[in-house]
Design an enzyme around this catalytic site. Structure first.
Site, PDB file in Angstrom:
ATOM      1  N   LYS A  39     -19.895   9.364  23.494  1.00  0.00           N
ATOM      2  CA  LYS A  39     -20.225   8.301  22.546  1.00  0.00           C
ATOM      3  C   LYS A  39     -19.074   7.330  22.343  1.00  0.00           C
ATOM      4  O   LYS A  39     -17.926   7.738  22.207  1.00  0.00           O
ATOM      5  CB  LYS A  39     -20.603   8.937  21.200  1.00  0.00           C
ATOM      6  N   GLY A  44     -12.431  11.623  20.814  1.00  0.00           N
ATOM      7  CA  GLY A  44     -12.189  12.074  22.190  1.00  0.00           C
ATOM      8  C   GLY A  44     -12.509  11.012  23.224  1.00  0.00           C
ATOM      9  O   GLY A  44     -11.767  10.809  24.186  1.00  0.00           O
ATOM     10  N   CYS A  45     -13.604  10.302  23.013  1.00  0.00           N
ATOM     11  CA  CYS A  45     -14.026   9.274  23.968  1.00  0.00           C
ATOM     12  C   CYS A  45     -13.071   8.082  23.937  1.00  0.00           C
ATOM     13  O   CYS A  45     -12.782   7.489  24.974  1.00  0.00           O
ATOM     14  CB  CYS A  45     -15.458   8.837  23.673  1.00  0.00           C
ATOM     15  N   THR A  46     -12.567   7.767  22.753  1.00  0.00           N
ATOM     16  CA  THR A  46     -11.592   6.675  22.626  1.00  0.00           C
ATOM     17  C   THR A  46     -10.294   7.073  23.321  1.00  0.00           C
ATOM     18  O   THR A  46      -9.710   6.274  24.066  1.00  0.00           O
ATOM     19  CB  THR A  46     -11.361   6.330  21.148  1.00  0.00           C
ATOM     20  N   ALA A  49     -10.901   6.804  27.118  1.00  0.00           N
ATOM     21  CA  ALA A  49     -10.989   5.408  27.574  1.00  0.00           C
ATOM     22  C   ALA A  49      -9.624   4.733  27.526  1.00  0.00           C
ATOM     23  O   ALA A  49      -9.249   3.993  28.441  1.00  0.00           O
ATOM     24  CB  ALA A  49     -11.997   4.643  26.722  1.00  0.00           C
TER      25      ALA A  49
END
Length: 149
Positions: A39, A44-46, A49
């Site tokens: 998401k 974690g995704c930030t 990325a």
């Protein structure tokens, strides 16, 4: 579906953050980092990325094209890219058709509650479209080091 190293990566067509069609075959002749993440704008995704963003030049020098993909909408991807200045496209897979082809839409279990979600997975695809590596234990803050060894 369970993919393995040595298999041809499944072809797909979806849209990027700007609504432009994007196909895996557009990148034949280049090595592709295709990373599935749960998401936009989550910790974690930030971290993942931003790690790829901060090492983007090294990835490019190593010959890689980076493509992120989640089930978020194009509009969400656009905001995520703008907020964190991401230099690579994010693919919207709202119907989860690409996730299904890659086996990354899975049942998860959190605090005893079962639900469907994205298995954070990165596929390294060679110039001919063959899966070279599958990273299923992604270290979000050190992901580039898992790709470039």
């Amino acid at each position: 579906m369970s993919l393995e190293v040595g298999q041809t990566a499944p072809e797909f067509e979806s849209k990027d953050q700007d609504g432009n069609p994007i196909k895996l075959s557009d990148f034949r002749g280049k090595k592709v980092v295709l990373y599935f993440y749960p998401k936009d704008n989550t910790p974690g995704c930030t971290a993942q990325a931003c790690n790829l963003r901060d090492n983007y030049e090294s990835l490019q020098k190593a010959g890689y094209v980076v493509l992120g993909i989640s089930s978020d909408a194009e509009k969400s991807h656009k905001k995520f890219i703008e907020k964190f200045d991401l230099p690579f496209p994010l693919i919207a897979d709202e119907d989860k058709s690409v996730h299904e082809k890659y086996g990354t839409w899975v049942e998860k279990n959190m605090y005893g509650r079962k639900y469907m979600g994205t298995a954070r997975t990165t596929f390294i695809i060679d110039e001919k479209g063959v899966i070279e590596e599958i990273i299923s234990k992604v270290k979000t803050k050190e992901h580039t080091n898992q790709i470039i060894k």
